[in-house]
Write a protein that holds these residues in place. Sequence first.
Motif, PDB file in Angstrom:
ATOM      1  N   THR A  35       0.856  -1.170   0.000  1.00  0.00           N
ATOM      2  CA  THR A  35       0.000   0.000   0.000  1.00  0.00           C
ATOM      3  C   THR A  35       0.892   1.219   0.000  1.00  0.00           C
ATOM      4  N   HIS A  49      -1.397   3.058  -5.771  1.00  0.00           N
ATOM      5  CA  HIS A  49      -1.927   1.852  -5.150  1.00  0.00           C
ATOM      6  C   HIS A  49      -1.367   0.659  -5.923  1.00  0.00           C
ATOM      7  N   ARG A 323     -14.933  -1.415  -5.569  1.00  0.00           N
ATOM      8  CA  ARG A 323     -14.138  -1.690  -4.379  1.00  0.00           C
ATOM      9  C   ARG A 323     -13.114  -0.577  -4.172  1.00  0.00           C
ATOM     10  N   THR A 324     -12.367  -0.632  -3.075  1.00  0.00           N
ATOM     11  CA  THR A 324     -11.340   0.365  -2.820  1.00  0.00           C
ATOM     12  C   THR A 324     -10.211   0.218  -3.822  1.00  0.00           C
ATOM     13  N   GLU A 325      -9.398   1.268  -3.945  1.00  0.00           N
ATOM     14  CA  GLU A 325      -8.292   1.213  -4.909  1.00  0.00           C
ATOM     15  C   GLU A 325      -7.320   0.078  -4.605  1.00  0.00           C
ATOM     16  N   ASP A 326      -6.996  -0.119  -3.319  1.00  0.00           N
ATOM     17  CA  ASP A 326      -6.076  -1.193  -2.957  1.00  0.00           C
ATOM     18  C   ASP A 326      -6.645  -2.560  -3.318  1.00  0.00           C
ATOM     19  N   GLU A 327      -7.948  -2.747  -3.098  1.00  0.00           N
ATOM     20  CA  GLU A 327      -8.577  -4.017  -3.444  1.00  0.00           C
ATOM     21  C   GLU A 327      -8.637  -4.204  -4.960  1.00  0.00           C
ATOM     22  N   GLN A 328      -8.857  -3.117  -5.681  1.00  0.00           N
ATOM     23  CA  GLN A 328      -8.938  -3.203  -7.135  1.00  0.00           C
ATOM     24  C   GLN A 328      -7.617  -3.662  -7.751  1.00  0.00           C
TER      25      GLN A 328
END
Length: 382
Positions: A35, A49, A323-328
Amino acid sequence: MLSPPYRYLPSTFRLYTPALARLIARKTPRARLFTTASTPTTSRPYTFHIGASWAGKPEDPALEAKVPFPPDTLIGAWRDRMLKHPKSVKSVDAGEDFFFVQQVFASLRRFVPPLLTRFLFLVLEGVSFGVADGVGGWVESGVDPALFSQALMYHAHRYSRNAWAGEPEIDPTMDYEEREQIEGWEMTPYECLDLAYGGVLREKYVQAGSSTACIVSLNASSGVLRSANLGDSGFSIIRQTSIIHRQISQTHFFNCPRQLTKLPTKSGRRFARACVDSPSEADIYEAKLRDGDIVVAYTDGFSDNVFPSEMVTICSLVARGGRTEDEQVQDMADRMVEYSRLCMKSKTRVSPFEREASRQGMYFRGGKPDDVTVIVGLIRET
């Protein structure tokens, strides 16, 4: 007087000018492994990200057993930490591939008194990442190809962690003397590759081997991407639904990429088939990124099996998930690896490798089994 939130800083900060206090107050907390988004206190125009995924190809029991770096060595311990990154793809290791992801900081040291050593002032300047693919032909000589790629990525990580990803942003209201007290240096991907290669040549545990390499740096102040690529690993930049740049593979001839090589020093054998290339032969690239751009770095296990249009489709489908950027970015990396594994097992689907073999007048059917590693970076403007 310092404005909020700086007026809540320890009283020792009042020894400095407001501009200097603002700069050294930009303390970046320890982030999760991949992250690399800037925190509000770092005040950088761009955040990144990063997601990473990998999968080694099934091992051939007829080949000699691998001799990896012991887990109690520096490289072995670092390798194990990198492989602990959570991902959905099931795989024991990265095979002969390896990678690194490293936040890049500028450190503020000399003017910080001992009283404040517990406040380590690090300004997030960007992120550097790379992929390497150990050349499997060394197995025939009793050499584990993974050692070279792992050592190369370890040294790339080691050199890039204390260097800038580009010219640092400095508060213009600071005095000249205060600006000079920022430590670090601008590390280009080519310099990183060159230094990392030198580290491998000095590594006693790596007696021989070779590897392709692709290193990318992203600057959090300017949004500039810089890269150095040697061989048939590479990267692509996706903007909306189009690929605005795709790294061209470097090869000596079909299926023989350019590669960094270390030959045995005490062996009486001659390695006439070994290709010995230099970091100076790497392709250099630079581009200004925009909000929403996606950078995908990969080894040839991905590019030999997945077409560019399919890569764009995977990114588009995942981005619609909300979803969140990190999850994407992690989901994009996982899906790309999973899809490439499906493609390499098919003998009925035309692959990029089959198409290129046909252009060279050779016959090959379907996907090409190989290790695959993918790193995905999403760029956001703050």
